[in-house]
Write a protein that holds these residues in place. Sequence first.
Motif, short mmCIF file in Angstrom:
data_model
loop_
_atom_site.label_atom_id
_atom_site.label_comp_id
_atom_site.label_asym_id
_atom_site.label_seq_id
_atom_site.Cartn_x
_atom_site.Cartn_y
_atom_site.Cartn_z
N SER A 265 0.84 -1.20 0.00
CA SER A 265 0.00 0.00 0.00
C SER A 265 0.87 1.25 0.00
CB SER A 265 -0.92 0.02 1.23
OG SER A 265 -0.14 0.15 2.42
N THR A 266 0.25 2.37 -0.39
CA THR A 266 0.93 3.66 -0.40
C THR A 266 -0.02 4.73 0.09
OG1 THR A 266 2.33 3.05 -2.29
CG2 THR A 266 2.11 5.39 -1.81
N TYR A 267 0.45 5.55 1.03
CA TYR A 267 -0.27 6.77 1.42
C TYR A 267 0.57 7.96 0.99
CZ TYR A 267 -2.10 10.71 4.03
OH TYR A 267 -2.60 11.94 4.36
N GLY A 268 -0.07 8.97 0.43
CA GLY A 268 0.66 10.15 0.02
C GLY A 268 -0.21 11.39 0.01
N GLU A 269 0.42 12.55 -0.12
CA GLU A 269 -0.28 13.82 -0.23
C GLU A 269 0.30 14.57 -1.41
OE1 GLU A 269 -0.16 15.87 3.50
OE2 GLU A 269 -1.05 14.18 4.61
#
Length: 321
Positions: A265-269
């Motif tokens: 998974s990847t979380y980003g802004e």
Amino acid sequence: GIYAGKVLPIVSNAVAKELAENSPMAYHLLPSQNYFNSVASDANHPVASFAGDAYSSEISSYGYTINNSSELDAFLLASTTLHSALIDYANTTHTALDSWMPPAGIEVSQIAGWGADTVAGIDFFTLPPISALASFEPTGWYRPIFTEDGDGTVPVPSALMMASSTNVKRYWVDLNEYYDATKIKREHKNLFEIPSLRDFIKNIIKNSTSTIPSYISTTQPPANVSDKKLTFFLHSPLTLQLTDSSGNITGLAEDDSMTQDIPDSTYGEFGDVKYITVPEGSYQLTMHGQASGTFSLDMQETAGGIVTASSTIANVPTTEK
């Protein structure tokens, strides 16, 4: 910006923005005409695309996508506070750099990471109106366009900018295949943690590349059409978290802590947009209000880096918790 614990600003957002707007090095990273030429056949991942009434003037000026550096320069100068002199400087620099080839007797080995979701462009789109009255003033928004043709930071067409020749070699590192085999996620910042890549570089130095190690190839890996992904784009003053069936969490919590425990998974802004990318599956979505306003949530299903389905929940009121 740069923050200590996401609270104390070491470099504020405003200062970071001002630095970027006035730094020649930031302009060097803009796509050059050579880059546009290299991605001309990829209609699914334009550098910029426009849709809806909020972008009618851009569509009138450039069409639905920006297809060359001249259009990009005009769009940037019309829409932002970027400096024309620095854009011209970057173009002049690229004219020299993009045409460079190694002299006789010097061999260049270009190695690109492949298979990690990488920003390839920006999609500017129009949100559905909150009301009939609001439809007269359409709301424009944006979200990153992702491709698997990259290492999470650098798209392959940029990493392999020089065409193959007698003394220019091209190689791909299949990050997706490496993850499937090891369950270890590698990307731009830690490519050299892949043992076979380090061995391969040693072999290049020793002029012994007759055998290519695992996960490395001289041709681009095939698209991952069987591995579907889900991406959630949140436009709002809310937090964004996903929880899988095993209790693993990826995203931003109420206390501003960030986790990426869901496998692959990847979380980003991206500017004001928060996003999470996960493998296809069942998840619980959690969002907590941080301020009054409205939120919109885009959900996309992709296969092989191409969007196959999408849905939007738009203009839902939110309040601070």
